[in-house]
Design an enzyme around this catalytic site. Structure first.
Site, PDB file in Angstrom:
ATOM      1  N   CYS A   2      -0.663  32.085  79.804  1.00 48.50           N
ATOM      2  CA  CYS A   2      -0.183  32.927  78.431  1.00 48.50           C
ATOM      3  C   CYS A   2      -1.239  32.149  77.336  1.00 48.50           C
ATOM      4  O   CYS A   2      -1.952  31.199  77.499  1.00 48.50           O
ATOM      5  CB  CYS A   2       1.008  32.252  78.142  1.00 48.50           C
ATOM      6  N   ARG A  27      -5.245  36.735  79.018  1.00 50.46           N
ATOM      7  CA  ARG A  27      -4.503  35.708  79.742  1.00 50.46           C
ATOM      8  C   ARG A  27      -3.078  36.176  80.120  1.00 50.46           C
ATOM      9  O   ARG A  27      -2.384  35.397  80.958  1.00 50.46           O
ATOM     10  CB  ARG A  27      -4.317  34.474  78.740  1.00 50.46           C
ATOM     11  N   TRP A  74       2.343  36.110  80.329  1.00 51.96           N
ATOM     12  CA  TRP A  74       2.362  36.317  81.747  1.00 51.96           C
ATOM     13  C   TRP A  74       3.352  35.708  82.381  1.00 51.96           C
ATOM     14  O   TRP A  74       3.728  34.323  82.277  1.00 51.96           O
ATOM     15  CB  TRP A  74       1.024  35.504  82.430  1.00 51.96           C
ATOM     16  N   ASN A  98       2.709  28.006  76.835  1.00 51.13           N
ATOM     17  CA  ASN A  98       1.772  28.104  77.972  1.00 51.13           C
ATOM     18  C   ASN A  98       1.975  27.183  79.006  1.00 51.13           C
ATOM     19  O   ASN A  98       1.850  25.706  78.975  1.00 51.13           O
ATOM     20  CB  ASN A  98       0.282  28.215  77.649  1.00 51.13           C
ATOM     21  N   GLY A  99       2.666  27.489  80.328  1.00 48.11           N
ATOM     22  CA  GLY A  99       2.694  26.275  81.256  1.00 48.11           C
ATOM     23  C   GLY A  99       4.238  26.513  81.858  1.00 48.11           C
ATOM     24  O   GLY A  99       4.858  27.585  81.839  1.00 48.11           O
ATOM     25  N   GLU A 479     -15.073  38.248  99.025  1.00 47.46           N
ATOM     26  CA  GLU A 479     -15.010  38.747  97.643  1.00 47.46           C
ATOM     27  C   GLU A 479     -15.099  39.999  97.477  1.00 47.46           C
ATOM     28  O   GLU A 479     -14.262  40.548  96.493  1.00 47.46           O
ATOM     29  CB  GLU A 479     -16.342  38.145  97.031  1.00 47.46           C
ATOM     30  N   LYS A 483     -11.779  41.855  95.416  1.00 49.44           N
ATOM     31  CA  LYS A 483     -12.327  42.791  94.255  1.00 49.44           C
ATOM     32  C   LYS A 483     -11.479  43.987  94.318  1.00 49.44           C
ATOM     33  O   LYS A 483     -10.872  44.345  93.269  1.00 49.44           O
ATOM     34  CB  LYS A 483     -13.565  43.034  94.153  1.00 49.44           C
ATOM     35  N   GLU A 486      -7.714  43.501  93.825  1.00 54.32           N
ATOM     36  CA  GLU A 486      -7.264  43.078  92.640  1.00 54.32           C
ATOM     37  C   GLU A 486      -7.129  44.252  91.501  1.00 54.32           C
ATOM     38  O   GLU A 486      -6.142  44.037  90.717  1.00 54.32           O
ATOM     39  CB  GLU A 486      -8.284  42.216  91.846  1.00 54.32           C
ATOM     40  N   HIS A 502     -11.189  40.004 118.181  1.00 53.04           N
ATOM     41  CA  HIS A 502     -10.287  39.116 118.378  1.00 53.04           C
ATOM     42  C   HIS A 502      -8.803  39.578 117.422  1.00 53.04           C
ATOM     43  O   HIS A 502      -8.272  38.727 117.364  1.00 53.04           O
ATOM     44  CB  HIS A 502     -10.444  37.832 117.746  1.00 53.04           C
ATOM     45  N   LYS A 602      -6.359  35.964  83.393  1.00 55.81           N
ATOM     46  CA  LYS A 602      -7.512  35.642  83.759  1.00 55.81           C
ATOM     47  C   LYS A 602      -7.479  33.862  84.090  1.00 55.81           C
ATOM     48  O   LYS A 602      -8.245  33.547  85.216  1.00 55.81           O
ATOM     49  CB  LYS A 602      -8.484  35.917  82.692  1.00 55.81           C
TER      50      LYS A 602
END
Length: 607
Positions: A2, A27, A74, A98-99, A479, A483, A486, A502, A602
């Site tokens: 946050c 955030r 968030w 925040n936390g 990656e 992306k 996301e 496999h 983020k």
């Protein structure tokens, strides 16, 4: 995760708080709110969703007052709704957080037994209720906060505002970053310097366990033992152009386009004047005295470490372990004393990565970090912190930070190879010459933007996708899949090309796009064989290769995207760009929120 801000100013606080929150919205954007003191009265406004909803609310229901706090959320505990939005209030106390307060259920039970009920689903409300309880017992705001902090377990950055106190903020930090900004008869609080940059360039970073009592003309900081602490005030430089879109539709597009420039900046920082040597100050870190390197990170930074494993092992001959931070810290692995522990984090505040670093302290021979924020907790707690010099990255999906992480990790691997006698001075100079040409290759690739956009229009119609790669392209396949997931919300998975038979090959049909990352290197023929297996089963192949690879293997592929030819060791940095552009244009074609994808934020400062 946050974002929090606080203002003790000369002017109306509400617009200042909202502008600061705009710079912190990366955030979290589940909800937002502010609280102010006006004529000694505490009041607040909160709204669900993006910050613009709070701005709209304030037009119709303005808040006056020159002291205030703000928050963009968030969600952790409790659904994103107005009731759970910050600031939380209990009587004369408002708080932003925040936390995560890990023992909030226990505290809530105690408060309920004392006749103090709760009205939200959040852990943060417990903080406000505790502080108000201690105020009711006759404590001063400072004493009430101190007593409250003693009861909290978990991670937090907190900022308190009190009714009747229009010249007082109290801030505390444990596990989540927090900074105090100094103005001319004004003071500010922010989760990071970005939010404070339009207000002041003078910043004091709180350290772990600190509590700060702030007025417009004073700052008193005590450490975790209650002892007065003298924290340095620093002058920071944040280019305002780094926190706007610079003419691009999205921050992500801007940050993709910035990669040639920021990589050039990183190379200028780390290379000698003649460009033939690396000036990383390894100091007393003797790579000859190491038996192995343990790399730890999360998300995109983890894939940077996966890539660096190939470089360190192939170039320097050092065995490397790579771990996801959230698993490493709880696996409690042995760390032999001839091990260097290396941690990679864009923010330098990633909670799991920081906890893993602290686990390695006193065990590893040296603690190294690769970060984008030199003042961050991870940087400060490392023996050697290497800045990636990417500049401020606002888009939630990391782009330029990833390629700068790769660049710095490659330089470190080359330094180790030279130090260990596995690479001569001439060979090192040759590699560095090719590395200096990388920004030019990136610029050439960026000129292919229209080709990526056309390909992405087709990809946007898919529900699933596979990414394949071998060797240095295997982490890049991961990656690329990340992306795409996301920002476009298309389900995507990555596999080493040789693992296709496999199990994953069962997924192949005419509806399955398969992105194959295959420069014409020593593994090209094997990768193409795997690609042919996909095509034989009707899979739609998007081949990303170089001119020689395209000439040899593009027959029958669905789409072929041709990158400039480049030295094999540099391909992960160059091929990150097509992974980013494919995801970006696919998300744009689908109409998703590129910079603020759902459920993400983020900076992950909670477990």
């Amino acid at each position: 995760m946050c974002g929090i801000v606080g203002v003790l100013g000369h002017h109306e606080a509400a617009p200042i708080l909202v502008e600061a929150l705009k710079k912190l919205e990366y955030r979290g954007y589940d909800s937002a709110g502010i609280a102010t003191i006006n004529n000694d009265k505490l009041d607040r406004r909160r709204a669900v969703g993006k910050l613009v909803n709070l701005s709209d609310l304030l037009v119709h229901e303005p808040l006056a007052g020159k002291a205030g706090i703000g928050h963009t959320r968030w969600a952790t505990h409790g659904a994103p709704n107005v009731n759970n939005a910050h600031p939380h209030r209990a009587g004369t106390v408002a708080v932003v957080h925040n936390g995560i307060i890990e023992n909030f259920r226990e505290l809530r039970t105690e408060l309920t037994a004392a006749g103090i009920g709760h009205s939200t689903d959040t852990d943060t409300e417990t903080v406000a209720l505790l502080a108000q309880h201690f105020l009711t017992e006759g404590m001063t705001p400072k004493a009430a906060v101190t007593k409250t902090l003693e009861r909290l377990e978990g991670a937090y950055a907190l900022c308190f505002l009190f009714e009747g106190e229009d010249d007082l903020l109290i801030a505390a930090r444990k596990g989540s970053p927090l900074a105090v900004g100094h103005g001319e008869g004004e003071m500010f609080v922010g989760s990071d310097a970005i939010a404070l940059s339009p207000l002041t360039d003078k910043i004091t970073y709180l350290e772990e366990g600190d509590c700060a009592v702030i007025t417009r003309t004073s700052l008193e900081i005590t450490d975790g033992n209650g002892t007065l602490a003298n924290r340095e005030m620093r002058t920071i430089q944040i280019d305002s152009s780094n926190v706007d879109k610079g003419g691009h539709k999205h921050f992500m597009a801007k940050e993709i386009a910035e990669q040639p420039a920021v990589i050039s900046d990183a190379l200028a920082h780390y290379l000698s004047e003649d460009g033939r040597d690396i000036t990383i100050p390894v100091g007393d870190i003797d790579f000859n005295g190491l038996d192995r390197i343990s790399m730890v990170a999360c998300g995109t930074a983890y894939f940077a470490c996966m890539t660096a494993k190939y470089w360190f092992e192939q170039l320097a001959g050092i065995p490397v372990d790579v771990d996801i931070a959230s698993e490493f810290r709880y696996r409690e692995p042995p760390v032999p004393d001839r091990t260097a522990a290396l941690f990679v984090s864009q923010s330098g505040e990633t909670a799991d990565t920081l906890a893993a670093l602290r686990y390695c302290q006193g065990k590893a021979a040296r603690i190294l970090s690769v970060v984008n924020v030199p003042e961050s907790s991870i940087a400060r707690e490392s023996d050697l912190a290497l800045p990636i010099l990417a500049g401020t990255e606002i888009g939630v999906a990391s782009t330029k930070a990833f390629t700068c992480q790769l660049t710095v990790l490659l330089l470190l691997a080359l330094k180790a190879a030279h130090q260990r006698g596995r690479m001569s001075g001439e060979d090192l100079a040759d590699k560095l010459s090719k590395l200096r040409g990388l920004p030019t290759s990136l610029n050439i690739a960026l000129e292919m933007n229209d080709a990526f956009q056309r390909c992405a229009r087709h990809l946007s119609k898919a529900d699933n996708a596979l990414f394949l790669g071998r060797g240095l392209m295997y982490p890049l396949a991961h990656e690329g899949a990340l992306k795409l997931k996301e920002i476009s919300y298309i389900h995507a998975e990555a596999y080493a090309s040789g693992e296709l038979k496999h199990g994953p090959i069962a997924l192949i049909d005419e509806k399955m796009p398969v992105v194959v990352m295959a420069p014409r290197d020593s593994l090209f023929d094997k990768t193409v064989s795997n690609m042919q297996e996909v095509m034989a089963r009707g899979g739609k192949v998007i081949l990303i290769t170089d001119p020689d690879g395209a000439k040899e293997a593009n027959e029958g592929v669905w789409q072929c995207l041709t990158m400039p030819e480049i030295d094999a060791v540099l391909t992960p940095i160059l091929y990150a760009l097509p992974a980013q552009l494919l995801a970006y244009h696919t998300a744009v074609a689908k109409g998703t929120d590129v910079d603020q994808p759902r459920n993400l934020a983020k900076s992950v400062t909670v477990e």
